[in-house]
Motif scaffolding. Sequence first.
Motif, PDB file in Angstrom:
ATOM      1  N   ARG A  59      -9.854  -0.476 -35.779  1.00  0.00           N
ATOM      2  CA  ARG A  59     -10.586  -0.513 -37.052  1.00  0.00           C
ATOM      3  C   ARG A  59     -10.423  -1.868 -37.744  1.00  0.00           C
ATOM      4  O   ARG A  59     -11.379  -2.414 -38.310  1.00  0.00           O
ATOM      5  N   GLU A  62     -12.406  -4.483 -35.890  1.00  0.00           N
ATOM      6  CA  GLU A  62     -13.829  -4.304 -36.188  1.00  0.00           C
ATOM      7  C   GLU A  62     -14.152  -4.840 -37.587  1.00  0.00           C
ATOM      8  O   GLU A  62     -15.146  -5.557 -37.780  1.00  0.00           O
ATOM      9  N   LEU A  68     -16.827  -4.999 -31.691  1.00  0.00           N
ATOM     10  CA  LEU A  68     -18.013  -4.204 -31.997  1.00  0.00           C
ATOM     11  C   LEU A  68     -17.740  -2.788 -31.505  1.00  0.00           C
ATOM     12  O   LEU A  68     -17.321  -2.590 -30.363  1.00  0.00           O
ATOM     13  N   ARG A  69     -17.935  -1.822 -32.383  1.00  0.00           N
ATOM     14  CA  ARG A  69     -17.785  -0.405 -32.031  1.00  0.00           C
ATOM     15  C   ARG A  69     -19.187   0.173 -31.906  1.00  0.00           C
ATOM     16  O   ARG A  69     -19.950   0.183 -32.867  1.00  0.00           O
ATOM     17  N   TYR A  81     -16.065  -0.087 -27.100  1.00  0.00           N
ATOM     18  CA  TYR A  81     -15.636  -1.258 -27.846  1.00  0.00           C
ATOM     19  C   TYR A  81     -15.876  -2.491 -26.992  1.00  0.00           C
ATOM     20  O   TYR A  81     -15.634  -2.486 -25.785  1.00  0.00           O
TER      21      TYR A  81
END
Length: 115
Positions: A59, A62, A68-69, A81
């Motif tokens: 998290r 990101e 990038l999720r 991911y």
Amino acid sequence: MKNDVFRYSDCPVHRSMAIIGTKWKPIIIYALRERKARFGQICAVVAAISKKVLTTTLRELEADGVLLREEFKELPPRVEYSLTEKGQALIPIILQLAEWDHIYHEVNVVACEKH
């Protein structure tokens, strides 16, 4: 110089380390250097990390624009991911750290064995 105040927020090293300077972040970035991966795959590669810490770290990466999720609307749900351009730019730096370790780890082991 005596009156100058060193401000951490103006220091590029401080700002950079705030993004990648934890125990697990460089390892996760390194693990994602060549391909996308799902949570379980990252967890398997970075085996010593707890799921809670991995979740928090992903998290943070990101939020910092390093990862990038990508969510897929499938059953069962799938999330992958990958590194952003900003994250990919860290790979040469991490590889240099690995090279530094390769050179100096052996030197330190030999030096310790002599004492």
